[in-house]
Design a protein around this motif. Structure first.
Motif, PDB file in Angstrom:
ATOM      1  N   PHE A   1       0.915  -1.421   0.074  1.00  0.00           N
ATOM      2  CA  PHE A   1       0.013   0.184  -0.053  1.00  0.00           C
ATOM      3  C   PHE A   1       0.851   1.199   0.022  1.00  0.00           C
ATOM      4  O   PHE A   1       1.793   1.468   0.940  1.00  0.00           O
ATOM      5  N   GLY A   2       0.854   1.906  -1.011  1.00  0.00           N
ATOM      6  CA  GLY A   2       1.729   3.003  -1.261  1.00  0.00           C
ATOM      7  C   GLY A   2       2.673   2.546  -2.344  1.00  0.00           C
ATOM      8  O   GLY A   2       3.011   1.823  -2.700  1.00  0.00           O
ATOM      9  N   GLU A   3       3.676   3.462  -2.198  1.00  0.00           N
ATOM     10  CA  GLU A   3       5.300   3.167  -3.142  1.00  0.00           C
ATOM     11  C   GLU A   3       5.911   2.373  -2.570  1.00  0.00           C
ATOM     12  O   GLU A   3       6.269   2.250  -1.196  1.00  0.00           O
ATOM     13  N   PRO A   4       6.557   1.165  -3.064  1.00  0.00           N
ATOM     14  CA  PRO A   4       7.229   0.288  -2.572  1.00  0.00           C
ATOM     15  C   PRO A   4       8.724   1.032  -2.366  1.00  0.00           C
ATOM     16  O   PRO A   4       8.990   1.787  -2.999  1.00  0.00           O
ATOM     17  N   GLU A   5       9.290   0.378  -1.504  1.00  0.00           N
ATOM     18  CA  GLU A   5      10.769   0.706  -1.142  1.00  0.00           C
ATOM     19  C   GLU A   5      11.621   0.546  -2.318  1.00  0.00           C
ATOM     20  O   GLU A   5      11.717  -0.327  -2.696  1.00  0.00           O
ATOM     21  N   ALA A   6      12.323   1.481  -2.592  1.00  0.00           N
ATOM     22  CA  ALA A   6      13.498   1.093  -3.930  1.00  0.00           C
ATOM     23  C   ALA A   6      14.560   0.407  -3.130  1.00  0.00           C
ATOM     24  O   ALA A   6      14.743   0.876  -2.082  1.00  0.00           O
ATOM     25  N   ALA A   7      15.155  -0.380  -4.173  1.00  0.00           N
ATOM     26  CA  ALA A   7      16.308  -1.046  -3.648  1.00  0.00           C
ATOM     27  C   ALA A   7      17.611  -0.303  -3.859  1.00  0.00           C
ATOM     28  O   ALA A   7      18.655  -0.415  -2.824  1.00  0.00           O
TER      29      ALA A   7
END
Length: 105
Positions: free
Chosen positions: A49-55
């Motif tokens: 839910f929301g933006e996924p954490e960037a790698a």
């Protein structure tokens, strides 16, 4: 997280402990701009839910690959992990007027 309840109401998402039903996390649907769904061909996967954490690109990463390239291992704050039958849940999000982004792996 295996022993938690994951609930979706018409106003919020909730993660509660199964043993005492205490709410661990909750987020109002009005605060969610997108729902990212990552699933396999059997509709098993994760709902973020929301933006996924960037790698890559985190300001305070825990793992450094090189001086310039850094990797982020911070988990997504609001996510339902290892969900079965995601195809049955997608219409619920769409009926709640949430934008759904689907990715197959």
């Amino acid at each position: 997280m295996k022993n938690n309840y994951y609930l979706i109401t018409n106003e919020r998402i909730i993660v509660a402990q199964q043993s005492d039903k205490e709410i661990i996390k909750e987020k109002k649907l009005s605060e969610i701009k997108k729902v990212h769904i990552e699933m396999n061909d059997k509709f098993f996967g994760n709902i973020i839910f929301g933006e996924p954490e960037a790698a890559f690109g985190e300001n305070n990463p825990r793992f450094i690959i090189s001086k310039r390239m850094e990797m982020n291992f911070k988990p997504d704050e609001y996510a339902f992990l290892s969900v079965e039958n995601i195809s049955e849940i997608i219409p619920v999000f769409e009926n709640l007027k949430l934008k759904v982004n689907k990715t197959f792996y």
